[in-house]
Design a protein around this motif. Structure first.
Motif, PDB file in Angstrom:
ATOM      1  N   VAL A 171      37.386  39.360  32.766  1.00 19.53           N
ATOM      2  CA  VAL A 171      37.707  40.506  33.610  1.00 19.53           C
ATOM      3  C   VAL A 171      38.803  40.128  34.610  1.00 19.53           C
ATOM      4  N   GLU A 172      38.630  38.995  35.281  1.00 15.92           N
ATOM      5  CA  GLU A 172      39.618  38.557  36.266  1.00 15.92           C
ATOM      6  C   GLU A 172      40.966  38.282  35.612  1.00 15.92           C
ATOM      7  N   GLY A 173      40.970  37.519  34.546  1.00 18.91           N
ATOM      8  CA  GLY A 173      42.220  37.188  33.875  1.00 18.91           C
ATOM      9  C   GLY A 173      42.906  38.404  33.287  1.00 18.91           C
ATOM     10  N   GLY A 174      42.104  39.323  32.744  1.00 21.61           N
ATOM     11  CA  GLY A 174      42.681  40.527  32.172  1.00 21.61           C
ATOM     12  C   GLY A 174      43.383  41.375  33.212  1.00 21.61           C
ATOM     13  N   TYR A 175      42.771  41.519  34.386  1.00 18.97           N
ATOM     14  CA  TYR A 175      43.404  42.324  35.422  1.00 18.97           C
ATOM     15  C   TYR A 175      44.583  41.609  36.072  1.00 18.97           C
ATOM     16  N   ASP A 176      44.540  40.296  36.128  1.00 24.61           N
ATOM     17  CA  ASP A 176      45.726  39.566  36.592  1.00 24.61           C
ATOM     18  C   ASP A 176      46.924  39.884  35.700  1.00 24.61           C
ATOM     19  N   ARG A 177      46.694  39.918  34.389  1.00 29.24           N
ATOM     20  CA  ARG A 177      47.774  40.212  33.449  1.00 29.24           C
ATOM     21  C   ARG A 177      48.241  41.660  33.540  1.00 29.24           C
ATOM     22  N   LEU A 178      47.295  42.568  33.712  1.00 31.00           N
ATOM     23  CA  LEU A 178      47.619  43.992  33.683  1.00 31.00           C
ATOM     24  C   LEU A 178      48.175  44.506  35.017  1.00 31.00           C
ATOM     25  N   PHE A 231      38.637  40.546  43.242  1.00 27.50           N
ATOM     26  CA  PHE A 231      38.661  39.139  42.828  1.00 27.50           C
ATOM     27  C   PHE A 231      39.847  38.811  41.941  1.00 27.50           C
ATOM     28  N   SER A 232      40.702  39.800  41.671  1.00 26.49           N
ATOM     29  CA  SER A 232      41.917  39.550  40.900  1.00 26.49           C
ATOM     30  C   SER A 232      43.089  39.308  41.837  1.00 26.49           C
ATOM     31  N   ALA A 233      43.632  38.113  41.807  1.00 28.41           N
ATOM     32  CA  ALA A 233      44.785  37.800  42.648  1.00 28.41           C
ATOM     33  C   ALA A 233      45.984  38.666  42.275  1.00 28.41           C
ATOM     34  N   GLY A 234      46.130  38.974  40.985  1.00 32.61           N
ATOM     35  CA  GLY A 234      47.246  39.803  40.553  1.00 32.61           C
ATOM     36  C   GLY A 234      47.162  41.212  41.106  1.00 32.61           C
TER      37      GLY A 234
END
Length: 239
Positions: free
Chosen positions: A20-27, A86-89
């Motif tokens: 979830v975190e990595g996906g939203y960082d990318r998106l 929690f998503s830095a992106g």
């Protein structure tokens, strides 16, 4: 559903196979160009429903994403507003859109606040929390609010079985369950895990008194019931 500036099919597939975190960082850089961003009419209706209940002092946007909900807080709060995600992106995008707000990177299930806010809102994040996680989530929000503070979030009315959306959402949830059973890391996003009666019970157990108001600006269903409700969970005032 997607603008030309939105993510490609490949980018969406990469997100879906991430955490979830990595996906939203990318998106994050293209998130506002997707249908996943909370629509402005929902934000405007929420602000209109909250306005008579205020004014509020400090406000918190829980799972703020790119900061779409900050406009709601800014319209009803006199004090500073804070977004937590929690998503830095996503937070990086939110900082650009609302440079005067405060931003905190944290897991919503372990909020680092105590008695800090008069109003907390959340938009479109409920599907990222499994039913077993709601007690910790709601306990953290309760702790973050001052006595008498309010936690507000919109919920859509359940789709009737005869609706195509009912079957589309059911199909999506089934696909996600299969994906999470066979692929790691999991990506928690479901549309049918927050039935209002169960959510109300969990909020009450966390110490809130719970009411709902219809967001009439968003229209009615064929039976005359509202398409969307605003849940109002109030922390008790001290005496």
């Amino acid at each position: 559903m997607f603008s030309p500036q939105g993510p490609s099919l490949r980018e969406l597939a990469t997100q879906a196979l991430s955490s979830v975190e990595g996906g939203y960082d990318r998106l994050a850089p293209k998130f506002d160009q997707t249908p996943f961003r909370t629509p402005d009419d929902v934000l405007d209706a929420t602000a209109a429903a909250l306005r008579p209940l205020g004014p509020f002092d400090r406000g918190l946007d829980l799972c703020c994403g790119t900061g779409a909900g900050l406009g709601v807080l800014e319209s009803v709060c006199r004090g500073r507003v804070t977004g937590v995600d929690f998503s830095a992106g996503m937070l990086a995008q939110a900082r650009q859109a609302h440079p005067d707000a405060d931003w905190v990177r944290a897991d919503a299930r372990a909020l680092p606040f105590a008695g800090a806010f008069d109003l907390a809102v959340s938009f479109g994040a409920d599907g990222h929390f499994l039913p077993a996680e709601r007690p910790a989530l709601f306990a953290g929000v309760h702790r973050a609010l001052r006595p008498g503070g309010l936690f507000a979030f919109p919920v859509a009315a359940p789709q009737p079985v005869t609706s195509g959306w009912y079957w589309a959402l059911l199909g999506f949830d089934l696909i996600m369950r299969v994906r999470n059973a066979v692929w790691r890391p999991p990506f928690v996003m479901y549309y049918r895990t927050w039935p209002l009666p169960a959510v109300r019970d969990d909020l009450t157990a966390a110490g809130f008194s719970v009411t709902t108001v219809p967001l009439t600006a968003l229209g009615q269903r064929e039976d005359g019931s509202p398409r969307c409700l605003l849940v109002l969970a109030r922390r008790a005032s001290t005496r």
